[in-house]
Design an enzyme around this catalytic site. Structure first.
Site, short mmCIF file in Angstrom:
data_model
loop_
_atom_site.label_atom_id
_atom_site.label_comp_id
_atom_site.label_asym_id
_atom_site.label_seq_id
_atom_site.Cartn_x
_atom_site.Cartn_y
_atom_site.Cartn_z
CE LYS A 192 -4.06 -1.82 2.48
NZ LYS A 192 -5.02 -1.98 3.36
CE1 TYR B 110 -9.55 -3.11 0.28
CE2 TYR B 110 -8.60 -1.10 -0.58
CZ TYR B 110 -8.20 -2.16 0.31
OH TYR B 110 -7.35 -1.98 0.77
CG ASN C 62 -3.61 -2.75 7.08
OD1 ASN C 62 -3.35 -2.11 5.29
ND2 ASN C 62 -4.72 -3.02 7.82
CG HIS D 96 -5.09 -6.30 -0.92
ND1 HIS D 96 -6.16 -5.74 0.28
CD2 HIS D 96 -4.80 -6.90 -1.51
CE1 HIS D 96 -6.93 -6.73 -0.90
NE2 HIS D 96 -6.85 -7.34 -1.46
CD GLU E 171 -8.76 -9.60 -3.59
OE1 GLU E 171 -7.51 -9.06 -3.48
OE2 GLU E 171 -9.91 -9.11 -2.60
P1 IDP Z 1 -7.91 -7.00 5.66
O1 IDP Z 1 -6.86 -5.96 4.41
O2 IDP Z 1 -7.15 -8.16 6.77
O3 IDP Z 1 -7.87 -8.02 4.37
P2 IDP Z 1 -10.82 -6.25 5.58
O4 IDP Z 1 -11.01 -6.38 6.94
O5 IDP Z 1 -10.48 -6.91 4.42
O6 IDP Z 1 -8.57 -6.16 5.97
O7 IDP Z 1 -10.48 -4.67 5.61
C1 IDP Z 1 -9.21 -4.28 4.27
C2 IDP Z 1 -9.01 -2.84 4.71
O8 IDP Z 1 -9.61 -1.38 4.91
C3 IDP Z 1 -8.26 -2.95 6.23
O9 IDP Z 1 -6.54 -3.15 4.92
C4 IDP Z 1 -7.55 -1.95 6.43
O10 IDP Z 1 -6.96 -0.41 5.67
C5 IDP Z 1 -8.91 -0.82 6.11
N1 IDP Z 1 -10.04 -1.40 7.45
C6 IDP Z 1 -10.91 -2.62 8.01
N2 IDP Z 1 -11.45 -1.41 8.63
C7 IDP Z 1 -11.23 -0.39 9.12
C8 IDP Z 1 -11.88 0.10 10.66
O11 IDP Z 1 -12.06 -0.50 11.21
N3 IDP Z 1 -11.22 1.29 10.93
C9 IDP Z 1 -10.33 1.82 9.21
N4 IDP Z 1 -9.47 1.65 8.15
C10 IDP Z 1 -10.24 -0.04 8.40
#
Ligand code: IDP
Length: 132
Positions: free
Chosen positions: A9, A49, A112, A115, A126
């Site tokens: 990212k 997303y 974070n 992805h 994807e």
């Molecule tokens: P993942 O990336 O570990 O699969 P997902 O639940 O699919 O996690 O969420 C996709 C992305 O959305 C996460 O990597 C994160 O960047 C963002 N995200 C998910 N939940 C939150 C939240 O509660 N606050 C802010 N960003 C979030």
């Protein structure tokens, strides 16, 4: 041989973690099949997303993922989907174990580092979005 889609990212690229992340994948026995540095379009972000549309963090997530260059990758190997997820660590860097990519390089949930597809079906979808 399984394939997965993974993407460094904007914060991972900006903070200089490309080499280390690719190195971790290769050391884990995974193969980099395709790799491209570039921007994510608004359409790609929304398609990737779609499941989060309407959630409070959705708008921020779309503007963040389109805010700067990312590294898009197709990675293959035995159990590639699970292997990538395990190398990545928990979604929230604060909860990700030391030694995982998010545990070592991530600071906050919104940014974070990486992805990775969560199933072989998501991987296929994807890869279609990012390597059409
Ligand atoms: P993942 O990336 O570990 O699969 P997902 O639940 O699919 O996690 O969420 C996709 C992305 O959305 C996460 O990597 C994160 O960047 C963002 N995200 C998910 N939940 C939150 C939240 O509660 N606050 C802010 N960003 C979030």
């Amino acid at each position: 041989m399984q394939k997965t889609y993974t993407m460094i990212k904007p914060d991972g690229v900006r903070n200089g973690h490309i080499g280390e992340i690719v190195n971790r994948f290769e050391r884990a026995g995974l193969t980099i099949e395709r790799m491209e540095l570039g921007m994510v379009t608004d359409e790609q972000a929304k398609a990737n997303y779609a499941e989060h549309e309407g959630k409070p963090f959705y708008e921020g997530l779309i503007s963040y993922i389109t805010s700067g260059p990312v590294v898009k990758m197709v990675v293959s190997g035995e159990g590639a989907v699970a292997k990538c997820r395990s190398l990545m660590g928990a979604t929230n860097p604060a909860e990700a174990a030391p030694g995982t990519i998010r545990g070592d390089f991530g600071l906050i949930m919104d940014e974070n580092v990486i992805h990775g597809s969560d199933s072989p079906e998501s991987a296929e979808r994807e890869i279609g979005i990012f390597f059409a």
